[in-house]
Design a protein around this motif. Sequence first.
Motif, PDB file in Angstrom:
ATOM      1  N   LYS B  64       0.830  -1.206   0.000  1.00 29.37           N
ATOM      2  CA  LYS B  64       0.000   0.000   0.000  1.00 29.37           C
ATOM      3  C   LYS B  64       0.864   1.255   0.000  1.00 29.37           C
ATOM      4  CE  LYS B  64      -4.605  -0.784   1.693  1.00 29.37           C
ATOM      5  NZ  LYS B  64      -5.106  -1.462   2.878  1.00 29.37           N
ATOM      6  N   LEU B  65       1.970   1.173   0.751  1.00 34.41           N
ATOM      7  CA  LEU B  65       2.879   2.314   0.863  1.00 34.41           C
ATOM      8  C   LEU B  65       3.474   2.649  -0.507  1.00 34.41           C
ATOM      9  CD1 LEU B  65       4.112   3.946   3.355  1.00 34.41           C
ATOM     10  CD2 LEU B  65       6.172   2.623   2.886  1.00 34.41           C
ATOM     11  N   ILE B  66       3.975   1.604  -1.196  1.00 34.73           N
ATOM     12  CA  ILE B  66       4.548   1.839  -2.527  1.00 34.73           C
ATOM     13  C   ILE B  66       3.471   2.343  -3.474  1.00 34.73           C
ATOM     14  CG2 ILE B  66       5.875   0.821  -4.418  1.00 34.73           C
ATOM     15  CD1 ILE B  66       6.632  -1.441  -2.592  1.00 34.73           C
ATOM     16  N   ALA B  67       2.265   1.754  -3.334  1.00 32.08           N
ATOM     17  CA  ALA B  67       1.158   2.160  -4.190  1.00 32.08           C
ATOM     18  C   ALA B  67       0.891   3.653  -4.053  1.00 32.08           C
ATOM     19  CB  ALA B  67      -0.088   1.361  -3.852  1.00 32.08           C
ATOM     20  N   LYS B  68       0.938   4.136  -2.801  1.00 31.09           N
ATOM     21  CA  LYS B  68       0.672   5.542  -2.548  1.00 31.09           C
ATOM     22  C   LYS B  68       1.736   6.415  -3.209  1.00 31.09           C
ATOM     23  CE  LYS B  68      -1.692   6.534   1.588  1.00 31.09           C
ATOM     24  NZ  LYS B  68      -1.544   6.521   3.065  1.00 31.09           N
ATOM     25  N   LEU B  69       3.000   5.937  -3.125  1.00 30.62           N
ATOM     26  CA  LEU B  69       4.109   6.704  -3.683  1.00 30.62           C
ATOM     27  C   LEU B  69       3.996   6.872  -5.203  1.00 30.62           C
ATOM     28  CD1 LEU B  69       7.191   5.336  -1.695  1.00 30.62           C
ATOM     29  CD2 LEU B  69       6.164   7.602  -1.528  1.00 30.62           C
ATOM     30  N   ILE B  70       3.588   5.802  -5.886  1.00 32.18           N
ATOM     31  CA  ILE B  70       3.592   5.900  -7.351  1.00 32.18           C
ATOM     32  C   ILE B  70       2.214   6.255  -7.913  1.00 32.18           C
ATOM     33  CG2 ILE B  70       5.498   4.267  -7.576  1.00 32.18           C
ATOM     34  CD1 ILE B  70       3.170   2.468  -8.932  1.00 32.18           C
ATOM     35  N   LYS B  71       1.250   6.473  -7.024  1.00 29.33           N
ATOM     36  CA  LYS B  71      -0.116   6.772  -7.474  1.00 29.33           C
ATOM     37  C   LYS B  71      -0.192   7.912  -8.489  1.00 29.33           C
ATOM     38  CE  LYS B  71      -4.255   5.250  -6.392  1.00 29.33           C
ATOM     39  NZ  LYS B  71      -4.995   4.494  -5.379  1.00 29.33           N
ATOM     40  N   PRO B  72       0.528   9.030  -8.241  1.00 24.77           N
ATOM     41  CA  PRO B  72       0.413  10.136  -9.207  1.00 24.77           C
ATOM     42  C   PRO B  72       0.768   9.710 -10.629  1.00 24.77           C
ATOM     43  CG  PRO B  72       1.690  10.793  -7.282  1.00 24.77           C
ATOM     44  CD  PRO B  72       1.405   9.338  -7.134  1.00 24.77           C
ATOM     45  N   ILE B  73       1.729   8.781 -10.764  1.00 25.27           N
ATOM     46  CA  ILE B  73       2.126   8.327 -12.103  1.00 25.27           C
ATOM     47  C   ILE B  73       1.115   7.313 -12.636  1.00 25.27           C
ATOM     48  CG2 ILE B  73       3.987   7.274 -13.441  1.00 25.27           C
ATOM     49  CD1 ILE B  73       5.838   8.075 -11.042  1.00 25.27           C
ATOM     50  N   THR B  74       0.786   6.321 -11.789  1.00 27.63           N
ATOM     51  CA  THR B  74      -0.072   5.245 -12.306  1.00 27.63           C
ATOM     52  C   THR B  74      -1.484   5.724 -12.616  1.00 27.63           C
ATOM     53  OG1 THR B  74      -0.494   4.575 -10.048  1.00 27.63           O
ATOM     54  CG2 THR B  74       1.119   3.294 -11.267  1.00 27.63           C
ATOM     55  N   SER B  75      -1.969   6.745 -11.887  1.00 28.01           N
ATOM     56  CA  SER B  75      -3.336   7.188 -12.156  1.00 28.01           C
ATOM     57  C   SER B  75      -3.430   7.814 -13.549  1.00 28.01           C
ATOM     58  CB  SER B  75      -3.810   8.169 -11.082  1.00 28.01           C
ATOM     59  OG  SER B  75      -2.948   9.269 -11.040  1.00 28.01           O
ATOM     60  N   LEU B  77      -1.238   6.781 -16.168  1.00 27.12           N
ATOM     61  CA  LEU B  77      -0.915   5.744 -17.156  1.00 27.12           C
ATOM     62  C   LEU B  77      -1.916   4.593 -17.146  1.00 27.12           C
ATOM     63  CD1 LEU B  77       2.954   5.571 -16.775  1.00 27.12           C
ATOM     64  CD2 LEU B  77       1.597   6.867 -18.415  1.00 27.12           C
ATOM     65  N   PHE B  78      -2.483   4.308 -15.983  1.00 24.25           N
ATOM     66  CA  PHE B  78      -3.417   3.185 -15.879  1.00 24.25           C
ATOM     67  C   PHE B  78      -4.789   3.714 -15.498  1.00 24.25           C
ATOM     68  CE2 PHE B  78       0.799   1.568 -14.983  1.00 24.25           C
ATOM     69  CZ  PHE B  78       0.875   0.422 -15.765  1.00 24.25           C
ATOM     70  N   LYS B  79      -5.450   4.333 -16.465  1.00 22.92           N
ATOM     71  CA  LYS B  79      -6.700   5.026 -16.145  1.00 22.92           C
ATOM     72  C   LYS B  79      -7.815   4.084 -15.728  1.00 22.92           C
ATOM     73  CE  LYS B  79      -6.395   9.592 -17.863  1.00 22.92           C
ATOM     74  NZ  LYS B  79      -5.801  10.088 -19.090  1.00 22.92           N
ATOM     75  N   ASP B  80      -7.820   2.834 -16.253  1.00 21.74           N
ATOM     76  CA  ASP B  80      -8.963   1.969 -15.954  1.00 21.74           C
ATOM     77  C   ASP B  80      -8.787   1.105 -14.690  1.00 21.74           C
ATOM     78  OD1 ASP B  80      -7.111   0.423 -17.232  1.00 21.74           O
ATOM     79  OD2 ASP B  80      -8.312   0.079 -19.027  1.00 21.74           O
ATOM     80  N   ILE B  81      -7.758   1.381 -13.891  1.00 20.49           N
ATOM     81  CA  ILE B  81      -7.623   0.653 -12.626  1.00 20.49           C
ATOM     82  C   ILE B  81      -8.551   1.285 -11.586  1.00 20.49           C
ATOM     83  CG2 ILE B  81      -6.098   0.189 -10.668  1.00 20.49           C
ATOM     84  CD1 ILE B  81      -3.863  -0.269 -12.469  1.00 20.49           C
ATOM     85  N   LYS B  82      -9.315   0.445 -10.886  1.00 20.40           N
ATOM     86  CA  LYS B  82     -10.199   0.970  -9.855  1.00 20.40           C
ATOM     87  C   LYS B  82      -9.392   1.432  -8.647  1.00 20.40           C
ATOM     88  CE  LYS B  82     -14.498  -0.960 -11.230  1.00 20.40           C
ATOM     89  NZ  LYS B  82     -14.846  -2.343 -11.561  1.00 20.40           N
ATOM     90  N   GLN B  86      -5.811  -3.758  -5.736  1.00 22.85           N
ATOM     91  CA  GLN B  86      -4.473  -4.155  -5.300  1.00 22.85           C
ATOM     92  C   GLN B  86      -3.430  -3.864  -6.372  1.00 22.85           C
ATOM     93  OE1 GLN B  86      -2.728  -6.352  -3.027  1.00 22.85           O
ATOM     94  NE2 GLN B  86      -4.151  -5.669  -1.476  1.00 22.85           N
ATOM     95  N   ALA B  87      -3.916  -3.732  -7.617  1.00 24.94           N
ATOM     96  CA  ALA B  87      -3.012  -3.740  -8.760  1.00 24.94           C
ATOM     97  C   ALA B  87      -1.940  -2.644  -8.701  1.00 24.94           C
ATOM     98  CB  ALA B  87      -3.810  -3.626 -10.053  1.00 24.94           C
ATOM     99  N   THR B  88      -2.308  -1.438  -8.249  1.00 23.47           N
ATOM    100  CA  THR B  88      -1.344  -0.337  -8.259  1.00 23.47           C
ATOM    101  C   THR B  88      -0.058  -0.696  -7.535  1.00 23.47           C
ATOM    102  OG1 THR B  88      -3.269   1.083  -8.096  1.00 23.47           O
ATOM    103  CG2 THR B  88      -1.131   2.136  -7.890  1.00 23.47           C
ATOM    104  N   GLY B  89      -0.183  -1.200  -6.315  1.00 21.49           N
ATOM    105  CA  GLY B  89       0.996  -1.564  -5.537  1.00 21.49           C
ATOM    106  C   GLY B  89       1.780  -2.679  -6.191  1.00 21.49           C
ATOM    107  N   ASP B  90       1.057  -3.653  -6.738  1.00 23.12           N
ATOM    108  CA  ASP B  90       1.739  -4.785  -7.353  1.00 23.12           C
ATOM    109  C   ASP B  90       2.438  -4.402  -8.654  1.00 23.12           C
ATOM    110  OD1 ASP B  90       1.291  -6.618  -5.374  1.00 23.12           O
ATOM    111  OD2 ASP B  90      -0.670  -7.194  -6.119  1.00 23.12           O
ATOM    112  N   ILE B  91       1.873  -3.428  -9.370  1.00 22.97           N
ATOM    113  CA  ILE B  91       2.555  -2.929 -10.573  1.00 22.97           C
ATOM    114  C   ILE B  91       3.899  -2.338 -10.169  1.00 22.97           C
ATOM    115  CG2 ILE B  91       2.529  -1.091 -12.313  1.00 22.97           C
ATOM    116  CD1 ILE B  91      -0.487  -1.592 -12.595  1.00 22.97           C
TER     117      ILE B  91
END
Lengths: 177, 194
Positions: B64-75, B77-82, B86-91
Amino acid sequence: MNNLSLYILPAMILYILTIGIFKKVPIYEEFTEGAKDGFKVAISIIPYLVAIIVGISMLRACGAIEILTNICGDFFNKVQVPVDIIPIMITRSLSGSAVLGLLSDIVSQYGPESFTAKLAAIMVGSSETTFYVLSVYFGSVGIKKFRYAILTGIIADITGIVLAILAARLFFPASIL
Amino acid sequence: MNYIFFILIAGSLIIAVFNGNIENVTNAMFEACSTSVKVAFSLIGIMAFWLGIVRIAEKAGLVKLIAKLIKPITSVLFKDIKKDSQATGDIALSLSANALGLSNAATPIGIKVMKELQEDNPNKDTATDSMCMFLGMNTAGFQIIPATVIGILAASGAANPTDIVLPTLIVTTLSFITAIIAALILKKIWRKYE
């Protein structure tokens, strides 16, 4: 640098386990719970592994790469790229173990300080087995229509090849013959 | 993929007939069959191990921590992730495993990401934009230290086997960025013709 990469893996595992214990996670139970899926996933990708590994081995065995090397030889001579790089260019997207074998051959044949070896090393170091990744990852979840994923992978691969040639020239100009 | 499979198998067989080495190709075909099962079997243990470790990382809140860190980028690039996926952190984990050269960790975590992306996929047999983006990033082969290559150079007595690290890093970084841009552009083009 070498040592650094040697320590990354143990450091990561140690870090995760320590944080887990510290946060009172039942790490043994959670580990085994997570590990249960390993068997299922590994078995479920066998059909896709067989398809892609058989296809790639046949391509390598039939001599197509040698034919392509002969056809493209003149062009590569013209742009001053060693002809022996061609098998590496093709294999880097197909098979990780095969491309390492090719790299070893080139390094022992030309010597580690040659331009050919440097270029080959950069090309292999920046490679990823595109078709293996695509077939296994999509296969694991039953995706049949890949849409633009293959094209994206090929674009990244071609960019990597061209950039590797440019980077080798830029960083090792003295070793170009 | 149907065409690629056809070209690989049929093309190899035809070329082999002309080259007169059909026996080699048939042997390679059957050898590869058992190789693939060997690969899968060796993956069982590795997958089990890494999925276990990742599960601990999840429960400890690290993912979750890593997910939070990279959220600005992944949101972006990965627009269709809810949002709660869990996917954001695992990516992030999967890309880091790749970047660090832990290729045997990257495959299990990558497959986990695909399963999570598949959960939100309305058409189960068709790749989503996020899947194409994720695989594009994966196939670019971003890696900080190409340890195996350095090993081969060092073993052959190179004066300075690490001198390829910087050029390699530049190449992988640029092809990684190229893959992202290509996926973003192709997404728009594909939409038009689908």
